[in-house]
Design an enzyme around this catalytic site. Structure first.
Site, short mmCIF file in Angstrom:
data_model
loop_
_atom_site.label_atom_id
_atom_site.label_comp_id
_atom_site.label_asym_id
_atom_site.label_seq_id
_atom_site.Cartn_x
_atom_site.Cartn_y
_atom_site.Cartn_z
CG ASP A 227 5.59 3.74 1.15
OD1 ASP A 227 5.88 4.45 2.14
OD2 ASP A 227 4.42 3.57 0.74
CE1 TYR B 184 -3.65 2.52 0.63
CE2 TYR B 184 -2.47 3.18 2.61
CZ TYR B 184 -3.48 3.39 1.70
OH TYR B 184 -4.32 4.47 1.84
CE LYS C 94 1.49 4.30 8.66
NZ LYS C 94 0.10 4.24 9.03
#
Ligand SMILES: Cc1ncc(COP(=O)(O)O)c(C=O)c1O
Length: 467
Positions: free
Chosen positions: A277, A182, A305
């Site tokens: 990523d 994702y 995050k």
């Protein structure tokens, strides 16, 4: 937050094989058999029913709605340290940690103090501020591939900037991603791979135009041949290979060392860029991210995050010659009204200050390993197949025999029905786990050995009853 996991509920055969609501009902019936007191969720139910009238699915991001495990979500009132508290007054040992950022524990006192101080000067400048330099220096010092960085407001935004950048820099349009990885909800990434080795991308969500995904190719994780084949079929046309260097969005899946090293060689040989990523793994599996953990340096890295310390932040960075393509240094346009705002920068700086202390990641991994060892032993004791793994402060397990090397393995082997029952039974006893078997777990500095031992004891009780 997690498109992969959300769409799994709609698309996977294992999800389709059971009705979550039925499982919820059956789980609730288990209350009576348990030694541990279980929770009730009256206020959560009321608030969530109202929320469903006000917001699509009652949530601001899909996985929070618990669709893939059934039942309704609990509504949080507050969080502190290793714990979350819901509106009914129930306390949970929380292994979601707001999906990764809460690595110090929720609402860390030093981070709160720093943000409170900074807030006195204002919340957003829309102009350069020294805190951006300070966080940029820390990121550049920590992450091997990063010589320059651009801050954004989310991981999705960072990935959107990154894909435009790799295309601008290479003058090529095609990208390779991996099934089950994702990279935020931008059109180009919403591609579901077919069951074959490598398939041409098709849109995964209504509203995504075919034109947005026709240059996105999907390969199989931990399968170098699938990547080589796409390169062979698209000579001099691939801009970049983009991956989660440890997968957290198909459940927790570690890469083979040779897979990462092979990707580095293949991309170099074909004049393509390698992108990690690290929105999830950055400052999570090691201070320098997965690239430090595995010793493989990509060309470009996305982050999010943890670097926002609980406030909305994303970032992309890489080699200077690549990053100088970004406007206004170069022609590739990308912007953000709130990007680099002082509150988020300060939360990130304070978080990284604490994470850079010696022994932090060893301690996170020790605790994650202790949890995984305990849950694995309990599962085996009660006759459940399980396969599990840990990397720094990130971990996960599947209810099946291992190994699980990629999304297809997870989808075909893991027992989704068992996971759903397990999830609800753990929740009702005070352990908050991600509401999908396609998510990783997160350990924080605030979790104590006692929290972990309590979690293992509850898991033992649940696994004894789980069919
Ligand atoms: C690897 C990865 N990339 C990108 C994103 C998107 O980040 P955000 O939810 O902040 O937009 C996520 C979110 O979970 C992620 O795990």
């Amino acid at each position: 937050m997690k498109f992969a996991a959300a769409c799994c509920a709609l698309t996977l055969s294992c999800s389709a094989a059971f009705a979550p609501q039925q499982i919820y009902a059956r789980n609730s019936a288990l209350h009576a058999d348990t030694a541990t007191k279980t929770y009730s969720f009256t206020k959560s139910e009321e608030i969530f029913q109202e929320a469903k009238e006000l917001m699509p699915g009652g949530v601001s991001s899909p996985v929070r709605a618990f669709k893939s495990v059934g039942g309704n979500p609990v509504v949080f009132d507050r969080v502190k340290g290793a714990y979350a508290y819901d509106v009914d007054g129930n306390q949970y040992i929380d292994y979601v940690g707001t999906w990764g950022p809460a690595i110090l524990g929720h609402a860390d006192d030093d981070v709160l103090k720093a943000i409170t101080e900074t807030m006195q000067k204002g919340t957003s400048f829309g102009a350069p501020c020294p805190l951006e330099n300070e966080l940029a220096k820390k990121v550049i010092a920590a992450v091997p591939s990063v010589e320059m960085v651009r801050f954004t407001n989310s991981g999705t935004e960072a990935c959107m900037g990154m894909i435009r950048l790799v295309r601008a820099y290479t003058g090529r349009e095609k990208i390779i991603k991996f099934e089950g990885c994702y990279h935020g909800h931008a059109d180009s990434f919403l591609v579901q791979a077919g069951s074959g080795v490598a398939t041409l991308g098709l849109p995964d969500s209504p509203g995504v135009p075919k034109s947005a995904t026709q240059a996105t190719y999907c390969a199989e994780y931990n399968n170098l041949e699938s990547v080589k084949q796409i390169f062979e079929e698209n000579k001099d046309e691939i801009a970049a290979v983009i991956l989660e260097p440890v997968v957290g969005n198909s459940g927790f899946i570690k890469p083979d060392q040779a897979f990462l090293e092979g990707l580095r060689e293949i991309t170099k040989a074909h004049g393509a860029l390698l992108v990690f990523d690290e929105v999830m793994t950055g400052f999570r599996v090691a201070y320098g991210g997965a690239q430090q953990y595995f010793g493989v340096t990509p060309d470009v890295t996305t982050m999010g995050k943890v670097i926002g310390g609980g406030l909305p932040v994303g970032a992309y960075g890489g080699r200077r010659d690549i990053m100088e393509w970004v406007a206004p240094a170069g022609p590739m346009y990308q912007a953000g009204t709130l990007s680099g705002n002082p509150l988020a920068m300060r939360a990130g700086i304070e978080t990284l200050n604490k994470l850079s202390q010696p022994g932090v990641y060893e301690e996170l991994e020790r605790k994650a390993q202790k949890l995984i060892d305990g849950i694995t032993a309990a599962a085996e004791k009660h006759g459940h197949a399980i396969t599990a793994g840990v990397a720094g402060g990130m971990f996960g397990w599947f209810f099946c025999e291992g190994p699980v090397k990629n999304f297809a393995d997870a989808k075909n082997k893991a027992d989704g029905e068992k996971f759903s029952k397990w999830h609800r039974m753990m929740l009702e006893r005070g352990v908050y786990l991600a509401p999908s078997m396609y998510e990783a777990g997160f350990m924080s500095m605030a979790h104590t050995d006692a929290d972990i031992e309590k979690t293992i004891a509850i898991a033992d009780e649940v696994l004894a009853q789980l069919k």
